[in-house]
Design a protein around this motif. Structure first.
Motif, PDB file in Angstrom:
ATOM      1  N   GLU A 283       0.831  -1.343  -0.452  1.00 50.58           N
ATOM      2  CA  GLU A 283       0.442  -0.127   0.489  1.00 50.58           C
ATOM      3  C   GLU A 283       0.930   1.472  -0.092  1.00 50.58           C
ATOM      4  OE1 GLU A 283      -3.674  -1.499   2.214  1.00 50.58           O
ATOM      5  OE2 GLU A 283      -2.020  -0.931   3.579  1.00 50.58           O
ATOM      6  N   VAL A 284       0.319   2.010  -0.501  1.00 49.94           N
ATOM      7  CA  VAL A 284       0.919   3.777  -0.561  1.00 49.94           C
ATOM      8  C   VAL A 284       0.477   4.128   0.561  1.00 49.94           C
ATOM      9  CG1 VAL A 284       1.838   5.536  -2.085  1.00 49.94           C
ATOM     10  CG2 VAL A 284       1.426   3.342  -2.909  1.00 49.94           C
ATOM     11  N   LEU A 285       1.537   5.410   1.182  1.00 57.72           N
ATOM     12  CA  LEU A 285       0.507   6.535   2.166  1.00 57.72           C
ATOM     13  C   LEU A 285       1.186   7.788   1.400  1.00 57.72           C
ATOM     14  CD1 LEU A 285      -0.193   7.138   5.183  1.00 57.72           C
ATOM     15  CD2 LEU A 285       2.154   7.817   5.619  1.00 57.72           C
ATOM     16  N   ALA A 286       0.450   8.430   0.868  1.00 61.31           N
ATOM     17  CA  ALA A 286      -0.180   9.387   0.319  1.00 61.31           C
ATOM     18  C   ALA A 286       0.683  10.617   1.658  1.00 61.31           C
ATOM     19  CB  ALA A 286      -1.263  10.136  -0.584  1.00 61.31           C
ATOM     20  N   CYS A 287       1.811  11.497   1.527  1.00 56.43           N
ATOM     21  CA  CYS A 287       1.575  12.599   2.903  1.00 56.43           C
ATOM     22  C   CYS A 287       1.540  14.509   1.832  1.00 56.43           C
ATOM     23  CB  CYS A 287       2.167  12.344   3.424  1.00 56.43           C
ATOM     24  SG  CYS A 287       3.931  11.993   3.006  1.00 56.43           S
ATOM     25  N   PHE A 288       1.651  14.940   2.855  1.00 52.17           N
ATOM     26  CA  PHE A 288       1.966  16.371   2.597  1.00 52.17           C
ATOM     27  C   PHE A 288       3.038  16.829   4.529  1.00 52.17           C
ATOM     28  CE2 PHE A 288       2.349  21.010   2.358  1.00 52.17           C
ATOM     29  CZ  PHE A 288       2.496  20.921   0.466  1.00 52.17           C
ATOM     30  N   VAL A 289       4.142  17.447   3.679  1.00 51.97           N
ATOM     31  CA  VAL A 289       4.282  18.153   4.611  1.00 51.97           C
ATOM     32  C   VAL A 289       4.283  19.892   5.140  1.00 51.97           C
ATOM     33  CG1 VAL A 289       6.713  18.312   6.048  1.00 51.97           C
ATOM     34  CG2 VAL A 289       6.068  16.001   4.922  1.00 51.97           C
ATOM     35  N   LEU A 290       3.984  20.232   5.786  1.00 47.93           N
ATOM     36  CA  LEU A 290       3.616  21.611   6.196  1.00 47.93           C
ATOM     37  C   LEU A 290       5.025  22.388   6.230  1.00 47.93           C
ATOM     38  CD1 LEU A 290      -0.068  22.235   7.005  1.00 47.93           C
ATOM     39  CD2 LEU A 290       0.943  22.327   5.382  1.00 47.93           C
ATOM     40  N   ASP A 291       6.052  22.465   5.529  1.00 47.39           N
ATOM     41  CA  ASP A 291       7.366  22.534   6.459  1.00 47.39           C
ATOM     42  C   ASP A 291       7.058  24.196   6.509  1.00 47.39           C
ATOM     43  OD1 ASP A 291       9.903  24.163   6.706  1.00 47.39           O
ATOM     44  OD2 ASP A 291      10.422  22.527   4.703  1.00 47.39           O
ATOM     45  N   PRO A 292       7.329  24.223   8.083  1.00 46.27           N
ATOM     46  CA  PRO A 292       7.253  26.399   8.943  1.00 46.27           C
ATOM     47  C   PRO A 292       7.309  27.212   7.852  1.00 46.27           C
ATOM     48  CG  PRO A 292       8.554  24.667  10.472  1.00 46.27           C
ATOM     49  CD  PRO A 292       7.760  24.097   9.412  1.00 46.27           C
ATOM     50  N   ARG A 293       9.069  26.666   7.298  1.00 43.09           N
ATOM     51  CA  ARG A 293       9.812  27.318   5.606  1.00 43.09           C
ATOM     52  C   ARG A 293       9.509  28.299   5.104  1.00 43.09           C
ATOM     53  NH1 ARG A 293      14.793  23.754   5.675  1.00 43.09           N
ATOM     54  NH2 ARG A 293      12.492  22.459   5.128  1.00 43.09           N
ATOM     55  N   LEU A 294       8.081  27.182   4.264  1.00 49.03           N
ATOM     56  CA  LEU A 294       7.070  27.323   3.547  1.00 49.03           C
ATOM     57  C   LEU A 294       6.408  28.665   3.442  1.00 49.03           C
ATOM     58  CD1 LEU A 294       7.186  24.601   1.239  1.00 49.03           C
ATOM     59  CD2 LEU A 294       7.947  25.601   0.820  1.00 49.03           C
ATOM     60  N   HIS A 295       5.844  28.038   4.790  1.00 45.43           N
ATOM     61  CA  HIS A 295       4.827  29.196   5.419  1.00 45.43           C
ATOM     62  C   HIS A 295       5.244  30.225   5.560  1.00 45.43           C
ATOM     63  CE1 HIS A 295       2.209  31.312   8.177  1.00 45.43           C
ATOM     64  NE2 HIS A 295       1.234  30.621   7.561  1.00 45.43           N
ATOM     65  N   ALA A 296       6.760  30.560   6.090  1.00 51.63           N
ATOM     66  CA  ALA A 296       8.082  32.320   6.342  1.00 51.63           C
ATOM     67  C   ALA A 296       7.667  32.981   5.096  1.00 51.63           C
ATOM     68  CB  ALA A 296       8.728  32.412   6.968  1.00 51.63           C
ATOM     69  N   SER A 297       7.630  31.856   4.098  1.00 49.00           N
ATOM     70  CA  SER A 297       9.077  32.516   2.788  1.00 49.00           C
ATOM     71  C   SER A 297       7.576  32.957   1.996  1.00 49.00           C
ATOM     72  CB  SER A 297       9.253  31.961   2.071  1.00 49.00           C
ATOM     73  OG  SER A 297       8.980  30.292   2.501  1.00 49.00           O
ATOM     74  N   SER A 298       6.412  32.527   1.998  1.00 48.68           N
ATOM     75  CA  SER A 298       5.615  32.699   0.762  1.00 48.68           C
ATOM     76  C   SER A 298       4.382  33.918   1.414  1.00 48.68           C
ATOM     77  CB  SER A 298       4.115  31.584   0.724  1.00 48.68           C
ATOM     78  OG  SER A 298       5.332  30.439   0.553  1.00 48.68           O
ATOM     79  N   GLY A 299       3.793  34.343   0.078  1.00 50.77           N
ATOM     80  CA  GLY A 299       2.875  35.120   1.092  1.00 50.77           C
ATOM     81  C   GLY A 299       1.097  34.613   0.832  1.00 50.77           C
ATOM     82  N   ALA A 300       0.333  35.402   1.193  1.00 50.09           N
ATOM     83  CA  ALA A 300      -0.746  35.245   1.468  1.00 50.09           C
ATOM     84  C   ALA A 300      -1.495  33.877   0.598  1.00 50.09           C
ATOM     85  CB  ALA A 300      -1.164  36.017   2.422  1.00 50.09           C
ATOM     86  N   ARG A 301      -1.057  34.727  -0.816  1.00 49.03           N
ATOM     87  CA  ARG A 301      -1.870  34.220  -1.649  1.00 49.03           C
ATOM     88  C   ARG A 301      -2.185  33.231  -1.752  1.00 49.03           C
ATOM     89  NH1 ARG A 301      -2.234  39.617  -3.272  1.00 49.03           N
ATOM     90  NH2 ARG A 301      -4.462  40.628  -2.788  1.00 49.03           N
ATOM     91  N   ARG A 302      -0.500  32.663  -2.413  1.00 51.71           N
ATOM     92  CA  ARG A 302       0.085  31.593  -2.133  1.00 51.71           C
ATOM     93  C   ARG A 302      -0.013  30.097  -1.687  1.00 51.71           C
ATOM     94  NH1 ARG A 302       3.858  33.741  -3.913  1.00 51.71           N
ATOM     95  NH2 ARG A 302       6.178  33.323  -2.112  1.00 51.71           N
ATOM     96  N   LEU A 303      -0.273  30.470  -0.206  1.00 53.15           N
ATOM     97  CA  LEU A 303      -0.696  29.871   0.160  1.00 53.15           C
ATOM     98  C   LEU A 303      -2.235  29.536   0.834  1.00 53.15           C
ATOM     99  CD1 LEU A 303       1.462  31.454   4.028  1.00 53.15           C
ATOM    100  CD2 LEU A 303       2.087  29.155   2.970  1.00 53.15           C
ATOM    101  N   ARG A 304      -3.218  30.769   0.169  1.00 52.61           N
ATOM    102  CA  ARG A 304      -4.116  29.839   0.214  1.00 52.61           C
ATOM    103  C   ARG A 304      -4.354  28.758  -1.097  1.00 52.61           C
ATOM    104  NH1 ARG A 304      -9.772  32.604  -0.526  1.00 52.61           N
ATOM    105  NH2 ARG A 304     -10.889  30.805  -1.590  1.00 52.61           N
TER     106      ARG A 304
ATOM    107  N   SER B 222       2.749  18.723  10.095  1.00 49.13           N
ATOM    108  CA  SER B 222       3.273  19.972   9.977  1.00 49.13           C
ATOM    109  C   SER B 222       4.969  19.922  10.420  1.00 49.13           C
ATOM    110  CB  SER B 222       2.279  20.852  10.918  1.00 49.13           C
ATOM    111  OG  SER B 222       1.695  21.497  10.409  1.00 49.13           O
ATOM    112  N   GLY B 223       6.158  20.051  10.094  1.00 43.45           N
ATOM    113  CA  GLY B 223       7.326  20.192  10.799  1.00 43.45           C
ATOM    114  C   GLY B 223       8.244  20.312   9.876  1.00 43.45           C
ATOM    115  N   ARG B 224       9.158  20.043   9.748  1.00 45.70           N
ATOM    116  CA  ARG B 224      10.322  20.022   9.191  1.00 45.70           C
ATOM    117  C   ARG B 224      10.536  18.168   8.627  1.00 45.70           C
ATOM    118  NH1 ARG B 224      14.317  24.103  10.026  1.00 45.70           N
ATOM    119  NH2 ARG B 224      15.260  23.165   8.625  1.00 45.70           N
ATOM    120  N   PRO B 225      10.481  18.240   7.134  1.00 46.42           N
ATOM    121  CA  PRO B 225      10.517  17.470   6.688  1.00 46.42           C
ATOM    122  C   PRO B 225      11.897  15.864   6.762  1.00 46.42           C
ATOM    123  CG  PRO B 225      10.175  19.370   4.836  1.00 46.42           C
ATOM    124  CD  PRO B 225      10.229  20.015   6.013  1.00 46.42           C
ATOM    125  N   GLU B 226      13.034  16.854   6.863  1.00 51.02           N
ATOM    126  CA  GLU B 226      13.997  15.752   7.839  1.00 51.02           C
ATOM    127  C   GLU B 226      13.469  15.094   8.677  1.00 51.02           C
ATOM    128  OE1 GLU B 226      16.004  20.502   8.960  1.00 51.02           O
ATOM    129  OE2 GLU B 226      13.842  18.812   7.196  1.00 51.02           O
TER     130      GLU B 226
END
Length: 432
Positions: free
Chosen positions: A28-49, A70-74
């Motif tokens: 089986e496959v686990l599909a995942c996405f990591v909400l990296d806090p660095r992306l939140h800090a560097s992305s404008g609000a519209r890109r986050l939307r 959420s967290g650092r991918p490593e």
């Protein structure tokens, strides 16, 4: 044995080679996405939307079977591997400076568990198209010829049923987080469902006239696919299958080639993300200080007194998008009429744009500023008045975004273009 499919700049289920690789075994496959806090800090609000809306669309496409953490991918990816006993982690390759450094850290943290990269966000991945001696292209035209000769694969045949997806509720010790919401409006629907619908509409109604209409901000003649491509909600392979040999189709293909070209430039010269690709421009005189900051604020607010410039800046601030021709006009004005560092403008664009992409944005700015690879000559200074007359001849674009133009509420020009053009050329002579 289970595997992980880690989504990043590939928020789709169709035409996703990494999904084929993840599902290649019997597990089986686990599909995942990591909400990296660095992306939140560097992305404008519209890109986050856009990101969060696209994640919701992806989760819906997987019947809820997308684990978001959420967290650092490593730290988070090894934890997920341990939680499900995964034998491998599959990703689409990322060639940005940030992405390559992040993936190196994840590979090191995973130890014996491989991080398997396949595919990329591009028709031809960076580094694949080189000159005969193996060196990278610095000029677009010969790159374009070689790029077409190289070619690309057809779309990968993937979809929601490609794999047996692991239900995140069955993963012990890991919380499947809610996808955040951002209280900001964007003028484009996000995610794969919207991207595929938008592309089909463009092909049916606008592609034939694209070569003639793409430079006219007053005409609804562009595809508005840039944000979808930025987040991988659709792959350019999927798009080119609908392109024929017509004038409009070939003009569009050339724009996709530019996207690949700039990605290759950034991959080869990662310092160019914030520094001049052409180091001769490191010595050019730029304005800084309080007066320069005042002019910068007027530019951001669309209060320069030059209607086409101000209309573009209003479109950007109100919608998170700006027509590409107007991006060039507003960038030229900042660099050559106001004599401000291109990095100031590039940073503001990244803050505001839904489609803000490091390779395209930074090298688009450097093209205008004359300091990038295959850039416009610095002495090519756009006259904002004649540009407006040529590309918005009836003033429809200006009226839409700048209704006060021509009234007592509209400011006088903050600079004399003729004077500042000569000043820009004087500064250029200083580094020749």
């Amino acid at each position: 044995m289970p595997t992980l499919l880690w989504f990043r700049r590939d928020l789709r289920l169709h035409d996703l080679p990494a999904a084929l690789d993840a599902a290649a075994g019997d597990g089986e496959v686990l599909a995942c996405f990591v909400l990296d806090p660095r992306l939140h800090a560097s992305s404008g609000a519209r890109r986050l939307r856009y990101l969060y809306d696209a994640l919701r669309d992806l989760r819906d496409g997987l019947d809820g079977k997308l684990l978001v953490t959420s967290g650092r991918p490593e730290e988070r990816i090894p934890a997920l591997v341990k939680a499900v006993g995964a034998t491998a982690v599959h990703v689409s390759e990322d060639f940005t400076p940030f992405g390559t450094q992040r993936d190196a850290k994840v590979r090191a943290a995973l130890g014996d568990v491989p991080l398997e990269g396949s595919g990329s966000p591009y028709l031809v991945s960076p580094g694949r198209v080189t000159k005969d001696d193996g060196t990278p292209y610095k000029v677009f035209s010969p790159f374009f010829t070689a790029w077409k000769q190289h070619g690309w694969r057809g779309p990968a045949k993937t979809g929601p049923k490609t794999a047996t997806w692991i239900d995140p509720s069955a993963v012990d010790g890991v919380e499947n987080e809610d996808i955040p919401r951002v209280d900001v409006d964007i003028d484009i629907a996000a995610g794969e469902t919207a991207a595929r619908k938008a592309w089909k509409h463009f092909v049916a109604h606008r592609l034939d006239d694209y070569a003639d209409d793409r430079n006219r901000p007053d005409i609804d003649g562009i595809s508005r696919m840039s944000a979808h491509l930025k987040f991988g909600a659709i792959h350019p392979r999927t798009m080119v299958t609908d392109l024929g040999s017509g004038k409009g189709a070939q003009a569009y293909l050339r724009e996709l080639a530019f996207r690949d070209f700039y990605a290759g430039v950034l991959n080869e010269w990662p310092h160019s993300v914030w520094w001049n690709w052409n180091k001769a421009f490191d010595g050019i005189e730029v304005d800084e200080g309080p007066e320069a900051q005042e002019r910068f604020e007027a530019w951001k607010a669309g209060r320069t007194g030059f209607p086409i410039v101000d209309a573009g800046m209003r479109q950007l601030s109100e919608s998170g998008f700006m027509h590409n021709r107007v991006r060039m006009i507003t960038a030229s004005f900042l660099v050559k009429d106001l004599h401000l560092p291109w990095q100031w403008g590039a940073r503001w664009f990244l803050d505001q744009l839904v489609d803000g992409d490091m390779a395209n944005n930074q090298h688009g700015w450097q093209w205008t500023a004359g300091c990038g690879t295959d850039a416009a000559p610095f002495f090519r200074v756009f006259n904002p008045t004649t540009q407006g007359d040529k590309f918005d001849p009836d003033g429809a674009y200006v009226r839409q975004w700048l209704p006060e133009a021509g009234t007592d509420d509209y400011p006088e020009p903050i600079v004399d273009h003729k004077v500042e053009r000569l000043e820009a050329l004087r500064r250029y002579e200083g580094i020749r």
